[in-house]
Design a protein around this motif. Sequence first.
Motif, PDB file in Angstrom:
ATOM      1  N   ALA A  81      23.748 104.163  30.008  1.00 28.07           N
ATOM      2  CA  ALA A  81      23.792 103.012  29.112  1.00 28.07           C
ATOM      3  C   ALA A  81      23.925 103.483  27.665  1.00 28.07           C
ATOM      4  N   ASN A  82      24.493 102.623  26.858  1.00 28.06           N
ATOM      5  CA  ASN A  82      24.645 102.888  25.432  1.00 28.06           C
ATOM      6  C   ASN A  82      24.149 101.698  24.626  1.00 28.06           C
ATOM      7  N   PRO A  83      23.633 101.947  23.423  1.00 29.04           N
ATOM      8  CA  PRO A  83      23.134 100.857  22.599  1.00 29.04           C
ATOM      9  C   PRO A  83      24.107 100.450  21.491  1.00 29.04           C
ATOM     10  N   LEU A  84      24.039  99.180  21.156  1.00 29.32           N
ATOM     11  CA  LEU A  84      24.665  98.667  19.940  1.00 29.32           C
ATOM     12  C   LEU A  84      23.557  97.987  19.166  1.00 29.32           C
ATOM     13  N   THR A  85      23.369  98.386  17.921  1.00 31.98           N
ATOM     14  CA  THR A  85      22.401  97.759  17.038  1.00 31.98           C
ATOM     15  C   THR A  85      23.165  97.352  15.785  1.00 31.98           C
ATOM     16  N   LEU A  86      23.794  96.188  15.862  1.00 33.48           N
ATOM     17  CA  LEU A  86      24.670  95.703  14.792  1.00 33.48           C
ATOM     18  C   LEU A  86      23.838  94.990  13.734  1.00 33.48           C
ATOM     19  N   TYR A  87      23.859  95.548  12.527  1.00 36.32           N
ATOM     20  CA  TYR A  87      23.055  95.043  11.409  1.00 36.32           C
ATOM     21  C   TYR A  87      23.996  94.550  10.322  1.00 36.32           C
ATOM     22  N   VAL A  88      23.946  93.244  10.054  1.00 38.89           N
ATOM     23  CA  VAL A  88      24.859  92.646   9.070  1.00 38.89           C
ATOM     24  C   VAL A  88      24.073  91.815   8.073  1.00 38.89           C
ATOM     25  N   PRO A  89      23.828  92.326   6.852  1.00 37.35           N
ATOM     26  CA  PRO A  89      23.226  91.499   5.809  1.00 37.35           C
ATOM     27  C   PRO A  89      24.141  90.307   5.513  1.00 37.35           C
ATOM     28  N   ILE A  90      23.529  89.154   5.218  1.00 35.42           N
ATOM     29  CA  ILE A  90      24.328  87.946   5.021  1.00 35.42           C
ATOM     30  C   ILE A  90      24.146  87.361   3.621  1.00 35.42           C
ATOM     31  N   LEU A 115      20.815  90.741  13.253  1.00 32.88           N
ATOM     32  CA  LEU A 115      20.704  91.964  14.026  1.00 32.88           C
ATOM     33  C   LEU A 115      21.054  91.632  15.476  1.00 32.88           C
ATOM     34  N   LEU A 116      22.139  92.202  15.970  1.00 34.67           N
ATOM     35  CA  LEU A 116      22.566  92.022  17.352  1.00 34.67           C
ATOM     36  C   LEU A 116      22.300  93.326  18.086  1.00 34.67           C
ATOM     37  N   ILE A 117      21.533  93.237  19.168  1.00 34.45           N
ATOM     38  CA  ILE A 117      21.153  94.420  19.926  1.00 34.45           C
ATOM     39  C   ILE A 117      21.634  94.249  21.361  1.00 34.45           C
ATOM     40  N   THR A 118      22.465  95.171  21.825  1.00 34.86           N
ATOM     41  CA  THR A 118      22.903  95.143  23.215  1.00 34.86           C
ATOM     42  C   THR A 118      22.762  96.530  23.820  1.00 34.86           C
ATOM     43  N   THR A 119      22.619  96.548  25.135  1.00 41.41           N
ATOM     44  CA  THR A 119      22.633  97.787  25.901  1.00 41.41           C
ATOM     45  C   THR A 119      23.679  97.592  26.987  1.00 41.41           C
ATOM     46  N   PHE A 120      24.619  98.517  27.070  1.00 39.39           N
ATOM     47  CA  PHE A 120      25.783  98.330  27.938  1.00 39.39           C
ATOM     48  C   PHE A 120      26.187  99.647  28.584  1.00 39.39           C
ATOM     49  N   ASP A 121      27.003  99.534  29.639  1.00 41.40           N
ATOM     50  CA  ASP A 121      27.505 100.705  30.345  1.00 41.40           C
ATOM     51  C   ASP A 121      28.825 101.164  29.736  1.00 41.40           C
ATOM     52  N   LYS A 149      23.291 105.560  16.543  1.00 39.39           N
ATOM     53  CA  LYS A 149      24.255 106.665  16.446  1.00 39.39           C
ATOM     54  C   LYS A 149      24.020 107.621  17.599  1.00 39.39           C
ATOM     55  N   SER A 150      25.078 108.226  18.073  1.00 40.66           N
ATOM     56  CA  SER A 150      24.978 109.174  19.182  1.00 40.66           C
ATOM     57  C   SER A 150      24.404 110.502  18.711  1.00 40.66           C
ATOM     58  N   ALA A 151      23.542 111.066  19.549  1.00 43.18           N
ATOM     59  CA  ALA A 151      23.010 112.402  19.274  1.00 43.18           C
ATOM     60  C   ALA A 151      24.103 113.429  19.517  1.00 43.18           C
ATOM     61  N   SER A 152      24.934 113.150  20.500  1.00 42.26           N
ATOM     62  CA  SER A 152      26.099 113.967  20.813  1.00 42.26           C
ATOM     63  C   SER A 152      27.095 113.033  21.492  1.00 42.26           C
ATOM     64  N   PRO A 153      28.352 113.413  21.609  1.00 43.20           N
ATOM     65  CA  PRO A 153      29.334 112.497  22.213  1.00 43.20           C
ATOM     66  C   PRO A 153      28.877 111.970  23.575  1.00 43.20           C
ATOM     67  N   GLY A 154      28.813 110.638  23.673  1.00 41.51           N
ATOM     68  CA  GLY A 154      28.438 109.996  24.922  1.00 41.51           C
ATOM     69  C   GLY A 154      26.951 109.976  25.219  1.00 41.51           C
ATOM     70  N   LYS A 155      26.130 110.495  24.318  1.00 43.51           N
ATOM     71  CA  LYS A 155      24.687 110.525  24.563  1.00 43.51           C
ATOM     72  C   LYS A 155      23.951 109.887  23.383  1.00 43.51           C
ATOM     73  N   PRO A 156      23.426 108.669  23.585  1.00 45.16           N
ATOM     74  CA  PRO A 156      22.721 108.019  22.485  1.00 45.16           C
ATOM     75  C   PRO A 156      21.435 108.752  22.127  1.00 45.16           C
ATOM     76  N   GLY A 157      21.183 108.851  20.844  1.00 50.27           N
ATOM     77  CA  GLY A 157      19.990 109.549  20.385  1.00 50.27           C
ATOM     78  C   GLY A 157      18.788 108.647  20.203  1.00 50.27           C
ATOM     79  N   ASP A 158      18.992 107.324  20.363  1.00 50.90           N
ATOM     80  CA  ASP A 158      17.897 106.400  20.081  1.00 50.90           C
ATOM     81  C   ASP A 158      17.654 105.418  21.220  1.00 50.90           C
ATOM     82  N   LEU A 159      17.939 105.845  22.464  1.00 52.81           N
ATOM     83  CA  LEU A 159      17.770 104.949  23.602  1.00 52.81           C
ATOM     84  C   LEU A 159      17.059 105.666  24.731  1.00 52.81           C
ATOM     85  N   TYR A 160      15.938 105.125  25.144  1.00 48.82           N
ATOM     86  CA  TYR A 160      15.238 105.618  26.328  1.00 48.82           C
ATOM     87  C   TYR A 160      15.779 104.860  27.535  1.00 48.82           C
TER      88      TYR A 160
END
Length: 155
Positions: A2-11, A62-68, A120-131
């Motif tokens: 799985a990979n995370p998206l943490t989209l942060y958009v000030p309005i 803040l939009l947070i998703t976890t996806f394959d 952000k990814s810790a390395s290509p294809g490996k998220p650094g902030d997702l358990y």
Amino acid sequence: MANPLTLYVPIKQDAVSQAAAQLAYQNFVKGVTSGLDESGIVHYARVALIPNPSGQGTYAILLITTFDGPMNPYLGFFWKNPGTQQAFAGIAAIALTPPNPPVKDLTGFENFINKNNLSKSASPGKPGDLYEAYTKTVKEINSTAKELVLPKQSV
């Protein structure tokens, strides 16, 4: 994986933008369920409104998703969906710093999302902030769930 998206958009802080953010928040689940189900790759999705430090109004969405799978193919699926494009146009319209140039294609969409993604990814294809407690994909989980047969309850 799985990979995370943490989209942060000030309005913007005007009344129209603030109301639009509230409306997006209130209608989020109803508005995304069909598309997320159709994708077959999203584990979780949620939206949160970040309050202003004063406590009055919203500072950011803040939009947070976890996806394959990888990010850009994930974004590509949603770019093809007219509802997603409409929702994105709504976010872009109230963004404090809107996309420049305005988003008109998949590449522009990917650039805006990736620029505003706090994960952000810790390395290509490996998220650094997702358990991850499990490594199964949404499709594998759904397939397994359909195969389960619960025993009949005796009354």
